[in-house]
Write a protein that holds these residues in place. Structure first.
Motif, PDB file in Angstrom:
ATOM      1  N   PRO A 175       1.019  -1.134  -0.193  1.00  0.00           N
ATOM      2  CA  PRO A 175      -0.069  -0.125   0.185  1.00  0.00           C
ATOM      3  C   PRO A 175       0.885   1.248   0.123  1.00  0.00           C
ATOM      4  O   PRO A 175       0.568   2.292  -0.732  1.00  0.00           O
ATOM      5  CB  PRO A 175      -0.773  -0.311   1.408  1.00  0.00           C
ATOM      6  CG  PRO A 175      -0.964  -1.634   1.579  1.00  0.00           C
ATOM      7  CD  PRO A 175       0.381  -2.146   1.138  1.00  0.00           C
ATOM      8  N   GLU A 179       0.594   4.388  -2.487  1.00  0.00           N
ATOM      9  CA  GLU A 179       0.292   5.857  -2.165  1.00  0.00           C
ATOM     10  C   GLU A 179       1.396   6.800  -2.400  1.00  0.00           C
ATOM     11  O   GLU A 179       1.313   7.967  -2.732  1.00  0.00           O
ATOM     12  CB  GLU A 179      -0.196   5.607  -0.669  1.00  0.00           C
ATOM     13  CG  GLU A 179      -1.660   4.766  -0.726  1.00  0.00           C
ATOM     14  CD  GLU A 179      -2.311   4.664   0.612  1.00  0.00           C
ATOM     15  OE1 GLU A 179      -1.260   4.789   1.677  1.00  0.00           O
ATOM     16  OE2 GLU A 179      -3.399   4.732   0.957  1.00  0.00           O
ATOM     17  N   ARG A 216      -6.470  -0.068  -5.803  1.00  0.00           N
ATOM     18  CA  ARG A 216      -7.310   0.526  -5.129  1.00  0.00           C
ATOM     19  C   ARG A 216      -7.794  -0.286  -4.041  1.00  0.00           C
ATOM     20  O   ARG A 216      -7.941   0.051  -2.789  1.00  0.00           O
ATOM     21  CB  ARG A 216      -8.614   1.079  -5.836  1.00  0.00           C
ATOM     22  CG  ARG A 216      -9.499   1.834  -5.152  1.00  0.00           C
ATOM     23  CD  ARG A 216     -10.522   2.656  -6.062  1.00  0.00           C
ATOM     24  NE  ARG A 216     -11.339   1.592  -6.801  1.00  0.00           N
ATOM     25  CZ  ARG A 216     -11.161   1.314  -8.044  1.00  0.00           C
ATOM     26  NH1 ARG A 216     -10.404   2.066  -8.591  1.00  0.00           N
ATOM     27  NH2 ARG A 216     -11.696   0.467  -8.818  1.00  0.00           N
ATOM     28  N   ARG A 217      -8.206  -1.534  -4.202  1.00  0.00           N
ATOM     29  CA  ARG A 217      -8.335  -2.712  -3.162  1.00  0.00           C
ATOM     30  C   ARG A 217      -7.086  -2.866  -2.035  1.00  0.00           C
ATOM     31  O   ARG A 217      -7.180  -2.927  -0.767  1.00  0.00           O
ATOM     32  CB  ARG A 217      -8.479  -4.107  -3.750  1.00  0.00           C
ATOM     33  CG  ARG A 217      -9.982  -4.074  -4.439  1.00  0.00           C
ATOM     34  CD  ARG A 217     -10.252  -5.206  -4.967  1.00  0.00           C
ATOM     35  NE  ARG A 217     -11.659  -5.189  -5.470  1.00  0.00           N
ATOM     36  CZ  ARG A 217     -12.243  -6.220  -6.187  1.00  0.00           C
ATOM     37  NH1 ARG A 217     -11.631  -7.389  -6.556  1.00  0.00           N
ATOM     38  NH2 ARG A 217     -13.508  -6.239  -6.565  1.00  0.00           N
ATOM     39  N   THR A 219      -4.894  -0.517  -1.253  1.00  0.00           N
ATOM     40  CA  THR A 219      -4.936   0.563  -0.233  1.00  0.00           C
ATOM     41  C   THR A 219      -6.120   0.705   0.546  1.00  0.00           C
ATOM     42  O   THR A 219      -5.995   1.708   1.604  1.00  0.00           O
ATOM     43  CB  THR A 219      -4.601   1.933  -1.276  1.00  0.00           C
ATOM     44  OG1 THR A 219      -5.792   1.903  -2.137  1.00  0.00           O
ATOM     45  CG2 THR A 219      -3.303   1.730  -2.087  1.00  0.00           C
ATOM     46  N   GLN A 220      -7.311   0.341   0.174  1.00  0.00           N
ATOM     47  CA  GLN A 220      -8.400   0.398   0.697  1.00  0.00           C
ATOM     48  C   GLN A 220      -9.032  -0.438   1.555  1.00  0.00           C
ATOM     49  O   GLN A 220      -9.720  -0.354   2.563  1.00  0.00           O
ATOM     50  CB  GLN A 220      -9.606   1.249  -0.090  1.00  0.00           C
ATOM     51  CG  GLN A 220      -8.843   2.458  -0.825  1.00  0.00           C
ATOM     52  CD  GLN A 220     -10.137   2.994  -1.841  1.00  0.00           C
ATOM     53  OE1 GLN A 220     -11.241   2.715  -1.899  1.00  0.00           O
ATOM     54  NE2 GLN A 220      -9.691   4.157  -2.608  1.00  0.00           N
ATOM     55  N   GLU A 221      -8.705  -1.735   1.294  1.00  0.00           N
ATOM     56  CA  GLU A 221      -9.177  -2.958   1.986  1.00  0.00           C
ATOM     57  C   GLU A 221      -8.421  -3.806   2.853  1.00  0.00           C
ATOM     58  O   GLU A 221      -7.195  -4.146   2.127  1.00  0.00           O
ATOM     59  CB  GLU A 221      -9.845  -3.732   0.884  1.00  0.00           C
ATOM     60  CG  GLU A 221     -11.052  -2.783   0.030  1.00  0.00           C
ATOM     61  CD  GLU A 221     -11.562  -3.785  -1.209  1.00  0.00           C
ATOM     62  OE1 GLU A 221     -11.474  -4.980  -1.089  1.00  0.00           O
ATOM     63  OE2 GLU A 221     -12.547  -3.439  -2.135  1.00  0.00           O
ATOM     64  N   ASP A 222      -8.836  -4.246   3.875  1.00  0.00           N
ATOM     65  CA  ASP A 222      -7.888  -5.122   4.687  1.00  0.00           C
ATOM     66  C   ASP A 222      -7.975  -6.436   4.202  1.00  0.00           C
ATOM     67  O   ASP A 222      -9.106  -7.099   3.551  1.00  0.00           O
ATOM     68  CB  ASP A 222      -8.225  -5.105   6.000  1.00  0.00           C
ATOM     69  CG  ASP A 222      -7.944  -4.126   6.688  1.00  0.00           C
ATOM     70  OD1 ASP A 222      -7.029  -3.213   6.607  1.00  0.00           O
ATOM     71  OD2 ASP A 222      -8.874  -3.660   7.795  1.00  0.00           O
ATOM     72  N   ARG A 245      -2.051  -3.199   6.194  1.00  0.00           N
ATOM     73  CA  ARG A 245      -2.029  -2.152   5.299  1.00  0.00           C
ATOM     74  C   ARG A 245      -0.880  -1.040   5.787  1.00  0.00           C
ATOM     75  O   ARG A 245      -0.265  -0.515   5.102  1.00  0.00           O
ATOM     76  CB  ARG A 245      -3.472  -1.479   5.078  1.00  0.00           C
ATOM     77  CG  ARG A 245      -4.155  -2.354   3.993  1.00  0.00           C
ATOM     78  CD  ARG A 245      -5.314  -1.312   3.794  1.00  0.00           C
ATOM     79  NE  ARG A 245      -6.423  -1.395   4.918  1.00  0.00           N
ATOM     80  CZ  ARG A 245      -7.309  -0.283   4.668  1.00  0.00           C
ATOM     81  NH1 ARG A 245      -7.294   0.654   3.988  1.00  0.00           N
ATOM     82  NH2 ARG A 245      -8.194  -0.312   5.514  1.00  0.00           N
TER      83      ARG A 245
END
Length: 796
Positions: A175, A179, A216-217, A219-222, A245
């Protein structure tokens, strides 16, 4: 025109390719060896970038570790960079998982430890990988993982937290890299965690329709395991910590990650748990053995076979599938079942594991498999000669017990074989895993004139017998076999009163007889055999003439077995003793002669010059056309032999499916049978990953439906679908299929009687276009289908 040379290297064939790279098998004429060469092509040539990558390749080439594929050299040609690696025969981890599916936690952790040790070595040298993923991890022919492609690795001290373009594979990026382009040790740990997820589940952790959705997953989903995957909470905790993450919540170093995996394999006993006595000693020795890379794999294989042995349903299919996962094991087993000794069972040549079980019996094939597995794990050790001696003695003991059991009308001679073979398992394991302690035991026996059990107790804290029994229990052997491993007391042996006692006596008798063969000189043999006859006179009633004949027969079987597994008897002390017992003069071996050359000659003579097709098929690889035709032809003959005997329909159908599975390199093959009551076609069984579960869900109505399956069934035509996502085909792939399978290519062989469908054979592979069936192979596959139809007609 195909590329023929890169630098001085002669290109032989392509091994694989990616978006910016191609990997070739090549030959180095200067050093006379095969190598792997990887070319890198960038859309925008950049001399500075190439110079930087070459400098980095020089740095990476300094890495030396058993689990790292070394870079031999690097160069530039026509503006493209190339890297020269050691060629590692085998497949990469992605290909292996595609075929094998999810691994057991113990096997997954064992593989992961080797991978992490390689990454730790790189980190110690100031290098991170930055593109760790299953396709960059090779498995050699022994299944040992080797990490490659440090080609985009970055020197830790030179890291720039604001690098420009993304480098690496989106599905394995950390992640913080996505980012803010932050690169570090914890990024490799995150990627390693994703690899562990894949080992445990058999599927990629982060999936999406495009790279941006994947990132995207990340960085945004555990990361969480699917609800249908059930694992021990301890390994789940390790997985989630590695893939947190927030990098600060991950392991600080690979060493910490390794420590967590070690703790999973060897959990600390809870406070108050018993820590003394034999169990504590056994646990300690087992922990030491588990840290050897091969012990978990050996334990898992033997345990899996034993678990199948206790099953009352589908045992033939499950045993066959377990063996077929390992093509080297399959090859050796098929050679053994076609040897002169096993051919006595009748049935002609045997080309499938399924038929081997039918002809020889489940227990015989199980015993052959366990014997070969045990031998395969005795290689590449400094004390290999002593280990082979121990193994040969154990094998001869098993064969003697089986043959003497036949002579004395013992009911279950296959059980006698395994009981006698594992009678001295503790000594064999100590010789292998604790060679220093094994030598200390021998030294004590010589200095203090004490017995082996007393000496091993003094050195190990438990006797060889207790060690062997403890390990046999952990491997899932039934009490009948475990109890037979207990030594008999001295003096005359009484007539056994139960079948269990009879097996124990027979195992002891065979091992004591084996000891005489191993140690007695020509002048001592008659005296020692008389002592043995006196000790077992009441319990094993064998005439001296019959015993000598049985010994000679058993030794011949050991010699044949040794030739098939490529073990040169002349290179072991016990092997030479066997030849001397038979009155043979020592063979004059040419200098440098190895086991394989001798074994190959002997085997060719025994099998009439025929080598079974499995010999040239690698796991997960589609055989070449000649090999495929040979396997299909042998299978057709196998089935013809079975059809003239009394047979069960399911047995015939299993042989047919296994032949197709092996010959064509399909991922899975499933048989469907018509359910007349519900007017549906229902999956029954097959070969390949998850086929038991998939077969249950493989169900579709026989009433009209505008899809491919109904077209094949109603018209009785064979159909090959090359790409399920082709715009012309996609609407005709039913929803039920897409819910059950993700395969992009499959073939259907319907079975019809007078226009009415009675069954169907389905076979698939993962990728579009992966199935190509030449005309000759198609004709042979149709013959197999017709044999299945004949068997069904005869059973109606």
């Amino acid at each position: 025109m195909a590329l023929q040379k890169i630098g001085r290297f002669e290109i032989r064939r392509e091994l694989g390719r990616g978006a910016q790279s191609v990997v070739y098998l090549a030959y180095d004429p200067q050093l006379e060896r095969e190598i792997a060469i990887k070319t890198l092509h960038f859309s925008r040539p950049d001399a500075a970038q190439n110079a930087a990558l070459l400098a980095e390749a020089r740095t990476v080439s300094q890495l030396r570790h058993a689990n790292i594929v070394p870079i031999f050299e690097a160069g530039e040609e026509d503006g493209d960079l190339y890297l020269v690696f050691q060629y590692v025969p085998g497949k990469n981890l992605a290909q292996y998982l595609k075929d094998a599916g999810a691994l057991s936690p113990v096997k997954a952790v064992t593989l992961m430890r080797s991978i992490l040790e390689a990454v730790a070595c790189a980190h110690e040298q100031g290098i991170i990988h930055r593109d760790l993923k299953p396709s960059n991890i090779l498995l050699d022919e022994d299944g040992i993982p080797q990490v490659m492609d440090f080609g985009i690795a970055a020197r830790i001290e030179d890291l720039d937290s604001k690098q420009g373009d993304f480098t690496g594979t989106p599905a394995y990026m950390a992640p913080e890299y996505i980012e803010s382009r932050t690169v570090g040790v914890r990024g490799d740990i995150f990627a390693a965690g994703l690899v562990l997820y894949e080992l445990l589940t058999g599927r990629r952790a982060i999936q999406g329709s495009d790279p941006f959705q994947v990132m995207r997953r990340i960085t945004q989903e555990d990361l969480r395991l699917p609800s249908e995957v059930s694992l021990d909470e301890r390994i789940v905790d390790v997985l989630y910590k590695a893939t947190a993450r927030n990098p600060l919540n991950r392991y600080e170093s690979v060493a910490q990650f390794l420590q967590a995996l070690d703790s999973y394999l060897d959990p600390v006993e809870e406070e108050g748990a018993a820590t003394g006595g034999k169990q504590s000693t056994l646990d300690f020795l087992l922990r030491r053995m588990r840290h050897k890379s091969d012990f978990p794999a050996l334990s898992e294989s033997v345990s899996a076979i034993n678990k199948i042995a206790t099953s009352e349903t589908e045992s033939i299919a499950r045993l066959s599938m377990t063996i077929l996962k390992d093509f080297a094991l399959t090859n050796k087993i098929l050679r053994l079942v076609n040897s002169a000794y096993y051919r006595q069972a009748g049935g002609g040549n045997i080309s499938t594991v399924s038929r081997a079980v039918i002809v020889l019996g489940f227990d015989a094939v199980r015993n052959i498999a366990i014997t070969v597995l045990l031998f395969e794990h005795l290689q590449n050790k400094s004390n290999a000669a002593q280990l082979k001696d121990e193994f040969l003695r154990a094998n001869l003991a098993g064969i003697l017990a089986k043959d003497i059991g036949t002579l004395t009308s013992t009911r279950d001679v296959e059980q006698a074989f395994i009981c006698a073979m594992f009678h001295n398992l503790g000594r064999l394991l100590c010789q292998y895993y604790f060679p220093e302690e094994s030598e200390e035991v021998k030294k004590l026996m010589g200095q203090k004139e004490i017995g082996e059990e007393a000496a091993s107790l003094q050195v190990l804290g438990m006797s060889y017998e207790e060690l062997g029994i403890g390990v046999a229990r952990t491997w899932g052997f039934p009490p009948l076999i475990v109890n037979s491993m207990r030594k008999l007391p001295g003096g005359n042996v009484r007539l056994p009163s139960t079948p269990e006692d009879k097996l124990r006596v027979l195992a002891a008798y065979a091992n004591e007889l084996c000891l005489i063969i191993a140690q007695a000189g020509p002048d001592e043999r008659a005296r020692e055999l008389k002592k043995l006859a006196a000790r077992f006179g009441d319990s094993v009633k064998v005439e001296e003439r019959d015993l000598r004949s049985t010994i000679e027969k058993s030794i011949e079987q050991v010699k044949e077995f040794a030739s098939i597994i490529r073990l040169n008897l002349q290179q072991t002390a016990f092997g030479r003793q066997l030849r001397e017992w038979m009155g043979e003069k020592p063979a004059a071996s040419a200098a440098g002669e190895d086991d394989s050359s001798m074994a190959g000659t002997i085997l060719s003579e025994q099998l009439g010059g025929e080598l079974l097709p499995a010999a040239v098929v690698g796991e997960g690889q589609a055989p070449d056309s000649a090999t495929a035709q040979a396997i299909l032809t042998a299978g057709i003959q196998d089935i013809s032999n079975t059809l003239v005997e009394e047979y069960k329909l399911n047995d015939i159908l299993r042989i047919i499916l296994e032949t197709m599975y092996r010959a064509m390199g399909f991922k899975r093959v499933i048989l469907c049978i018509k359910d007349a009551r519900h007017n549906t076609m229902q999956g029954r069984f097959g070969f390949g990953p998850d086929t038991t579960e998939i077969a249950r869900q493989f169900r579709f109505p026989l009433s009209f439906s505008p899809d491919i399956f109904h077209a094949a069934i109603s018209k009785g035509v064979d159909i090959l679908i090359s790409d399920t996502n082709d715009p012309k085909i996609k609407p005709r792939i039913p929803d039920w299929f897409r819910k059950v399978l993700t395969s992009e290519t499959f073939v259907l062989f319907p079975l019809t009687i007078k226009g009415n469908p009675v069954a169907m054979i389905y076979a698939d592979k993962d990728g579009a276009g992966d199935i190509v069936i030449p005309e000759k192979e198609l004709s042979l596959l149709r013959t197999l289908r017709n044999q299945a139809l004949l068997a069904i007609k005869q059973s109606i």
